[in-house]
Design a protein around this motif. Structure first.
Motif, short mmCIF file in Angstrom:
data_model
loop_
_atom_site.label_atom_id
_atom_site.label_comp_id
_atom_site.label_asym_id
_atom_site.label_seq_id
_atom_site.Cartn_x
_atom_site.Cartn_y
_atom_site.Cartn_z
N ILE B 109 0.87 -1.17 0.00
CA ILE B 109 0.00 0.00 0.00
C ILE B 109 0.91 1.22 0.00
O ILE B 109 1.75 1.37 0.89
N TRP B 110 0.72 2.09 -0.97
CA TRP B 110 1.64 3.21 -1.18
C TRP B 110 1.06 4.54 -0.74
O TRP B 110 -0.14 4.80 -0.90
N GLY B 111 1.93 5.39 -0.19
CA GLY B 111 1.58 6.78 0.00
C GLY B 111 1.65 7.54 -1.32
O GLY B 111 2.12 6.99 -2.32
N LEU B 112 1.21 8.77 -1.29
CA LEU B 112 1.17 9.58 -2.51
C LEU B 112 2.51 10.20 -2.87
O LEU B 112 2.65 10.81 -3.92
N GLY B 113 3.49 10.06 -1.96
CA GLY B 113 4.81 10.58 -2.24
C GLY B 113 5.03 11.97 -1.66
O GLY B 113 4.09 12.76 -1.50
N THR B 114 6.30 12.25 -1.34
CA THR B 114 6.72 13.57 -0.88
C THR B 114 7.89 14.00 -1.74
O THR B 114 8.87 13.26 -1.86
N SER B 115 7.75 15.16 -2.34
CA SER B 115 8.80 15.69 -3.19
C SER B 115 9.76 16.52 -2.33
O SER B 115 9.38 17.57 -1.80
N LEU B 116 10.98 16.04 -2.18
CA LEU B 116 12.00 16.75 -1.41
C LEU B 116 12.86 17.56 -2.38
O LEU B 116 13.47 16.98 -3.28
#
Lengths: 113, 120
Positions: B109-116
């Motif tokens: 199950i994946w999160g939507l992502g964080t752009s660093l």
């Protein structure tokens, strides 16, 4: 020595065409996956095969058909391509007992014009 | 059903500053936790994972994450970031409902992502 490879890396085609993306892994894994990543980077699983058997088939149009000739290969065929199919498609694999640790290919950027 | 929340879609920081990327999951059943990194125009790579044992796990490039069962969190931290850490970071969870007794795989199950974005 590439672990999970995909071809082609880029695919530009017209609406209505049929295209295929190939995936191969040399890790000896039993399970392979196809993911779609949209322009917002959202990652969505499409299919999963375990030992050539389909085990996950998410809500994907039936224009998408995966094929696994053996457990090292999982190909994705797409019929009647639509604009909304434009995305990056990733293949991944995992091995038994790894609790889903997945190894990803480099991706195929599909652009439908 | 299990879900994963990455609370920040974008995190801009300056080089050498500390950073924390937050990840929370919904279920308190036994879980297996992963952070993946995606550098520009590349596939995803495993950064670190928690399966069992010590709740603090580390990567080879200075990131660490701590499994906090009571808060159902698995936040990713680095005390001093580099320009080269600029990437998309994904948190993922696999729970026992998605694995059989042998740890064989169903799905993550994946999160939507964080752009660093690390700026000079």
């Amino acid at each position: 020595d590439t672990a999970v490879s995909q071809t082609p890396k880029y695919l530009v085609t017209q609406m209505g065409n049929d295209k295929s993306i190939k995936c191969e892994q040399n890790l000896g894994h039993d399970t392979m996956y196809w993911y779609k990543q949209d322009s917002k980077k959202f990652l969505k699983i499409m299919f999963s095969y375990n030992n050539k058997e389909l085990i996950i088939n998410e809500t994907v149009p039936n224009r998408f058909s995966p094929k696994s000739p053996d457990k090292a290969h999982l190909n994705l065929h797409i019929n009647s391509l639509e604009l909304g199919d434009s995305a990056v498609y990733f293949c991944a694999s995992s091995h038994p007992g790894s609790y889903n640790e997945q190894f990803f290919g480099p991706g195929t950027r599909l652009t439908v014009l | 059903a299990q879900s994963v929340t990455q609370l920040d879609s974008q995190v801009p920081v300056f080089e050498e500053a500390p950073v924390e990327l937050r990840c929370n999951y919904s279920s308190s059943v036994s879980v297996y936790l992963f952070w993946y990194v995606q550098y520009p125009n590349q596939g995803l790579q495993l950064l670190l994972k928690y399966l069992s044992g010590s709740t603090l796990v580390e990567s080879i490039n200075g990131f660490e994450a701590e499994f906090n069962k009571s808060q159902t969190s698995f936040h990713l931290r680095k005390p001093s970031v580099h320009i080269s850490d600029t990437a998309e970071y994904f948190c993922a969870v696999s729970d026992y409902l998605e694995c059989d007794n042998a740890g064989n795989n169903r799905k993550l199950i994946w999160g939507l992502g964080t752009s660093l974005a690390v700026n000079p």
